[in-house]
Design a protein around this motif. Sequence first.
Motif, short mmCIF file in Angstrom:
data_model
loop_
_atom_site.label_atom_id
_atom_site.label_comp_id
_atom_site.label_asym_id
_atom_site.label_seq_id
_atom_site.Cartn_x
_atom_site.Cartn_y
_atom_site.Cartn_z
N ASP A 196 0.80 -1.27 -0.02
CA ASP A 196 0.06 -0.08 -0.10
C ASP A 196 0.95 1.51 0.18
OD1 ASP A 196 -2.55 -1.48 -0.09
OD2 ASP A 196 -2.73 -1.53 2.03
N THR A 197 1.93 1.22 0.66
CA THR A 197 2.81 2.25 0.99
C THR A 197 3.41 2.62 -0.61
OG1 THR A 197 3.35 2.02 3.24
CG2 THR A 197 5.23 3.12 1.67
N VAL A 198 3.89 1.57 -1.45
CA VAL A 198 4.46 1.73 -2.77
C VAL A 198 3.53 2.04 -3.69
CG1 VAL A 198 5.69 0.79 -4.62
CG2 VAL A 198 6.35 0.05 -2.21
N ARG A 210 0.87 4.04 -3.08
CA ARG A 210 0.81 5.37 -2.74
C ARG A 210 1.83 6.18 -3.47
NH1 ARG A 210 2.38 9.18 1.03
NH2 ARG A 210 3.65 7.68 2.24
N TYR A 211 3.10 5.89 -3.32
CA TYR A 211 4.04 6.66 -4.20
C TYR A 211 3.74 6.64 -5.46
CZ TYR A 211 7.03 7.17 0.12
OH TYR A 211 7.58 7.64 1.37
N ILE A 212 3.53 5.40 -6.20
CA ILE A 212 3.43 5.47 -7.42
C ILE A 212 2.12 6.17 -8.02
CG2 ILE A 212 2.40 3.40 -9.29
CD1 ILE A 212 4.00 1.47 -7.85
N SER A 213 1.21 6.25 -7.00
CA SER A 213 0.07 6.97 -7.49
C SER A 213 0.37 8.71 -7.75
CB SER A 213 -1.10 6.99 -6.62
OG SER A 213 -2.30 7.86 -6.86
N LEU A 214 1.28 8.95 -6.60
CA LEU A 214 1.36 10.41 -6.52
C LEU A 214 2.32 10.68 -7.82
CD1 LEU A 214 2.56 10.76 -2.68
CD2 LEU A 214 0.61 12.15 -3.94
N ALA A 215 3.39 9.68 -8.24
CA ALA A 215 4.23 10.09 -9.25
C ALA A 215 3.57 10.16 -10.69
CB ALA A 215 5.25 9.18 -9.12
N THR A 216 2.36 9.26 -10.72
CA THR A 216 1.68 9.25 -11.87
C THR A 216 1.03 10.48 -12.38
OG1 THR A 216 1.37 6.74 -11.50
CG2 THR A 216 -0.09 7.82 -13.13
N ARG A 227 5.19 -9.20 -3.46
CA ARG A 227 4.69 -7.78 -3.56
C ARG A 227 5.36 -6.91 -4.88
NH1 ARG A 227 7.08 -5.95 2.64
NH2 ARG A 227 6.25 -7.81 3.48
N LEU A 228 6.44 -7.48 -5.22
CA LEU A 228 6.90 -6.75 -6.64
C LEU A 228 5.88 -6.99 -7.60
CD1 LEU A 228 9.16 -5.67 -8.18
CD2 LEU A 228 10.06 -7.80 -8.66
#
Length: 293
Positions: free
Chosen positions: A225-227, A229-235, A266-267
């Motif tokens: 979930d943390t990852v 969130r970062y992916i969503s922000l960067a998208t 997870r990957l």
Amino acid sequence: YTVSGYFKVNAGNFLKGRNEVVVSWDDFVLPSGVGISQFQKTQIVNWQVALTSSTTTGAKIALISFDSLPKAPGAVVFMADDGWAEQFYMHQQLEARGFFGAMSVAVVPTKIDTANYMTTEQLSSMVKAGCSICNHTMNHVALGNETEAVQRLETRLCSEWLKYLELGDCSNYLIYPQGNYNDTTLAIANESYAIGRTVKEGMMTPNNDKYQLKVINLLPNVTVDTVKRYISLATTGGVAVIFLMHKLQDAEPDGGTPSTYWVNSRLHEVLNYAKSIGSPVMNLKQLVTEFLS
């Protein structure tokens, strides 16, 4: 104001000089008994501060600006250090989802073609696919602990090795082993290399210091979930994130798992998520040439 809260960031991630700290509402600490709805939600912001001095007991920080970032595509980079054998599997998993040539690896020449590490043949195939193979010094030395002469030798030999084997054009992308570097290292990097990458945690804007690029370390305690969130922000948020991996394993980590492991499942989940939302997944060279100013 009748209520107030604050954005919380890890002080250990500040670098001496100008910093850009990307914060979102996930970093916001609410006052007791108050909901987020009572605060006006805006776009994620870029907090620019300058660390003017630093000691073990304190630091002086100057606020430069607190700016809204434009809604725009950013950058998502999956990177691995050292050249472990399973990092070729990471490359394969990216390609399986249509992220061709998106893998970036920092290699140590003296470890390549030895047990548990990738082969030169695998690295060559990655370069042909468009991946970025970067300079991690010849012997994985902690640069900040060495003399200037040793630092220059270690970085130059790795660069020459990459060029000799025709392993792409990222030999001048310097990845500091163990994230260990000092002012001498930065001077060498500015003089002879295109970028330098740390292991400091954080996202980046196009104006980030090219010689102190930050990462998000994928360690056993980092959740999917943390990852995401970062992916969503960067998208959509106009920021960049480099996810740094070392080794993979099939089982979920336990108390005896080394801190550099992450889990295959997870990957797979985060790569599937990045594909599902159309994330701008790219290699390190593309980040440098297309995203950073």
